[in-house]
Write a protein that holds these residues in place. Structure first.
Motif, PDB file in Angstrom:
ATOM      1  N   LYS A 160     -53.168  20.993 -13.140  1.00  0.00           N
ATOM      2  CA  LYS A 160     -53.241  21.986 -14.150  1.00  0.00           C
ATOM      3  C   LYS A 160     -52.525  23.178 -13.516  1.00  0.00           C
ATOM      4  N   ARG A 161     -52.637  23.505 -12.531  1.00  0.00           N
ATOM      5  CA  ARG A 161     -51.825  24.977 -12.046  1.00  0.00           C
ATOM      6  C   ARG A 161     -50.289  24.912 -12.436  1.00  0.00           C
ATOM      7  N   CYS A 162     -49.794  23.620 -11.957  1.00  0.00           N
ATOM      8  CA  CYS A 162     -48.416  23.411 -11.900  1.00  0.00           C
ATOM      9  C   CYS A 162     -48.048  23.555 -13.723  1.00  0.00           C
ATOM     10  N   GLU A 163     -48.860  22.843 -14.528  1.00  0.00           N
ATOM     11  CA  GLU A 163     -48.460  23.095 -15.838  1.00  0.00           C
ATOM     12  C   GLU A 163     -48.650  24.771 -16.382  1.00  0.00           C
ATOM     13  N   VAL A 164     -49.548  25.420 -15.848  1.00  0.00           N
ATOM     14  CA  VAL A 164     -49.488  26.988 -16.019  1.00  0.00           C
ATOM     15  C   VAL A 164     -48.358  27.479 -15.395  1.00  0.00           C
ATOM     16  N   CYS A 165     -47.876  27.250 -14.253  1.00  0.00           N
ATOM     17  CA  CYS A 165     -46.802  27.811 -13.568  1.00  0.00           C
ATOM     18  C   CYS A 165     -45.542  27.525 -14.341  1.00  0.00           C
ATOM     19  N   PHE A 166     -45.227  26.277 -14.843  1.00  0.00           N
ATOM     20  CA  PHE A 166     -43.958  25.657 -15.745  1.00  0.00           C
ATOM     21  C   PHE A 166     -43.832  26.620 -16.778  1.00  0.00           C
ATOM     22  N   SER A 198     -41.369  30.045 -20.368  1.00  0.00           N
ATOM     23  CA  SER A 198     -41.522  30.970 -21.654  1.00  0.00           C
ATOM     24  C   SER A 198     -40.833  32.069 -21.389  1.00  0.00           C
ATOM     25  N   LYS A 199     -40.657  32.690 -19.844  1.00  0.00           N
ATOM     26  CA  LYS A 199     -39.688  33.787 -20.050  1.00  0.00           C
ATOM     27  C   LYS A 199     -38.248  33.430 -19.850  1.00  0.00           C
ATOM     28  N   THR A 200     -37.954  32.231 -19.497  1.00  0.00           N
ATOM     29  CA  THR A 200     -36.484  31.716 -19.641  1.00  0.00           C
ATOM     30  C   THR A 200     -36.148  31.580 -21.294  1.00  0.00           C
ATOM     31  N   ALA A 201     -37.142  31.152 -22.065  1.00  0.00           N
ATOM     32  CA  ALA A 201     -36.963  30.901 -23.288  1.00  0.00           C
ATOM     33  C   ALA A 201     -36.780  32.238 -24.065  1.00  0.00           C
ATOM     34  N   ASP A 202     -37.536  33.371 -23.567  1.00  0.00           N
ATOM     35  CA  ASP A 202     -37.788  34.612 -24.338  1.00  0.00           C
ATOM     36  C   ASP A 202     -36.398  35.385 -24.111  1.00  0.00           C
ATOM     37  N   THR A 203     -35.765  35.082 -22.781  1.00  0.00           N
ATOM     38  CA  THR A 203     -34.575  35.735 -22.169  1.00  0.00           C
ATOM     39  C   THR A 203     -33.411  34.912 -23.086  1.00  0.00           C
ATOM     40  N   ALA A 204     -33.471  33.808 -23.157  1.00  0.00           N
ATOM     41  CA  ALA A 204     -32.450  33.110 -24.052  1.00  0.00           C
ATOM     42  C   ALA A 204     -32.233  33.645 -25.151  1.00  0.00           C
ATOM     43  N   ALA A 205     -33.235  33.516 -26.144  1.00  0.00           N
ATOM     44  CA  ALA A 205     -33.336  33.944 -27.419  1.00  0.00           C
ATOM     45  C   ALA A 205     -32.753  35.402 -27.530  1.00  0.00           C
ATOM     46  N   ARG A 254     -42.542  19.024 -21.967  1.00  0.00           N
ATOM     47  CA  ARG A 254     -43.624  19.359 -23.342  1.00  0.00           C
ATOM     48  C   ARG A 254     -43.660  20.689 -23.182  1.00  0.00           C
ATOM     49  N   VAL A 255     -43.745  21.462 -22.006  1.00  0.00           N
ATOM     50  CA  VAL A 255     -44.159  22.855 -21.973  1.00  0.00           C
ATOM     51  C   VAL A 255     -42.601  23.640 -22.260  1.00  0.00           C
ATOM     52  N   GLY A 256     -41.490  22.872 -21.645  1.00  0.00           N
ATOM     53  CA  GLY A 256     -40.151  23.534 -22.350  1.00  0.00           C
ATOM     54  C   GLY A 256     -39.918  23.676 -23.653  1.00  0.00           C
ATOM     55  N   ALA A 257     -40.324  22.475 -24.404  1.00  0.00           N
ATOM     56  CA  ALA A 257     -39.908  22.367 -25.933  1.00  0.00           C
ATOM     57  C   ALA A 257     -40.937  23.086 -26.628  1.00  0.00           C
ATOM     58  N   SER A 258     -42.256  23.411 -26.090  1.00  0.00           N
ATOM     59  CA  SER A 258     -43.087  24.281 -26.823  1.00  0.00           C
ATOM     60  C   SER A 258     -42.810  25.921 -26.618  1.00  0.00           C
ATOM     61  N   ALA A 259     -42.046  26.329 -25.465  1.00  0.00           N
ATOM     62  CA  ALA A 259     -41.655  27.658 -25.106  1.00  0.00           C
ATOM     63  C   ALA A 259     -40.477  27.854 -26.011  1.00  0.00           C
ATOM     64  N   GLY A 260     -39.666  26.721 -26.110  1.00  0.00           N
ATOM     65  CA  GLY A 260     -38.528  27.045 -26.944  1.00  0.00           C
ATOM     66  C   GLY A 260     -38.890  27.010 -28.565  1.00  0.00           C
ATOM     67  N   ASP A 261     -39.892  26.587 -28.907  1.00  0.00           N
ATOM     68  CA  ASP A 261     -40.395  26.648 -30.369  1.00  0.00           C
ATOM     69  C   ASP A 261     -41.048  28.115 -30.519  1.00  0.00           C
ATOM     70  N   ASN A 262     -41.565  28.549 -29.595  1.00  0.00           N
ATOM     71  CA  ASN A 262     -42.370  29.819 -29.764  1.00  0.00           C
ATOM     72  C   ASN A 262     -41.338  30.864 -29.552  1.00  0.00           C
ATOM     73  N   HIS A 263     -40.009  30.497 -29.038  1.00  0.00           N
ATOM     74  CA  HIS A 263     -39.129  31.672 -29.099  1.00  0.00           C
ATOM     75  C   HIS A 263     -37.812  31.445 -29.878  1.00  0.00           C
ATOM     76  N   GLY A 264     -37.746  30.245 -30.695  1.00  0.00           N
ATOM     77  CA  GLY A 264     -36.633  29.934 -31.593  1.00  0.00           C
ATOM     78  C   GLY A 264     -35.452  29.684 -30.929  1.00  0.00           C
ATOM     79  N   VAL A 265     -35.528  29.161 -29.691  1.00  0.00           N
ATOM     80  CA  VAL A 265     -34.400  28.411 -29.124  1.00  0.00           C
ATOM     81  C   VAL A 265     -34.637  27.109 -28.651  1.00  0.00           C
ATOM     82  N   LYS A 266     -33.549  26.397 -28.327  1.00  0.00           N
ATOM     83  CA  LYS A 266     -33.601  24.801 -28.371  1.00  0.00           C
ATOM     84  C   LYS A 266     -33.919  24.762 -26.752  1.00  0.00           C
ATOM     85  N   PHE A 267     -34.619  23.888 -26.413  1.00  0.00           N
ATOM     86  CA  PHE A 267     -34.807  23.514 -24.941  1.00  0.00           C
ATOM     87  C   PHE A 267     -34.404  22.060 -24.717  1.00  0.00           C
ATOM     88  N   LEU A 268     -33.391  21.917 -23.667  1.00  0.00           N
ATOM     89  CA  LEU A 268     -32.806  20.499 -23.423  1.00  0.00           C
ATOM     90  C   LEU A 268     -33.611  19.764 -22.367  1.00  0.00           C
TER      91      LEU A 268
END
Ligand code: SF4
Length: 188
Positions: free
Chosen positions: A85-91, A96-103, A127-141
């Protein structure tokens, strides 16, 4: 070409991923890793990531090192094993920061090197990347870079460049696990 922000956490894992993505995207490397402990190790991995950017002729961005926020977010998961679980939070913190900056900076897409590691679950990362992308409006590969011998290839490439290779994932808890393993080996 589409503009991509690529999250990177060290030098040795990334050469193969960078080589592949450069064929299709205008890539910028992005270093946001508040998980890394201690600070000397952070600086060492940052220097190697910068070196890769220079060698690959790519722009490089470093985000502020904020380990206190990372420790607060992972509280309660100190004893989780790697891939837990810790790794999931860490990702989530890092992607999320990467998605925010990308947007905010107008990138078309963002991605991560993380899934190249045999110690990391690409299903969770995607899963984590796609959800971060959805939250910030930018696509995750989504990717699983370790497939098709990706990890072996990147290791070979990194060794030929002479990158420093760490022997624990990065956080203080993974460092403790490594130290414990080494002590047990010595005492066996
Ligand atoms: S083991 Fe690695 S991925 Fe998991 S929490 Fe620690 S630094 Fe993050």
């Amino acid at each position: 070409m589409s503009r991509m922000l690529l999250h990177i956490c060290c030098g040795p894992c990334a050469p193969y991923v960078v080589e592949q993505l450069k064929k299709e995207y205008e890539v910028t490397l992005y270093f946001y890793n508040p998980n890394i402990h201690p600070y000397e190790e952070y600086e060492r991995r940052l220097a190697e990531a910068r070196r890769l950017a220079l060698d690959s002729d790519l722009p490089f961005m470093e985000e502020k090192y904020d380990p206190d926020n990372w420790l607060t977010a992972t509280k309660g998961f100190e004893n989780e094993p790697e891939k837990g679980k810790r790794c999931e939070v860490c990702f989530d913190i890092r992607l999320s920061k990467t998605a925010d900056t990308a947007a905010r900076k107008g990138f078309d897409v963002f991605a991560a090197v993380l899934s190249i590691s045999p110690h990391k679950d690409s299903v969770v990362i995607n899963r984590v990347g796609a959800s971060a992308g959805d939250n910030h409006g930018v696509k995750f590969l989504e990717a699983n870079w370790k497939k098709k011998e990706g990890f072996k290839i990147t290791t070979r490439m990194a060794d030929s460049i002479g990158f420093y290779r760490q022997n624990y994932c990065g956080c203080v808890f993974s460092l403790r696990t490594r130290n414990k393993r080494e002590t047990e080996k010595r005492n066996a």
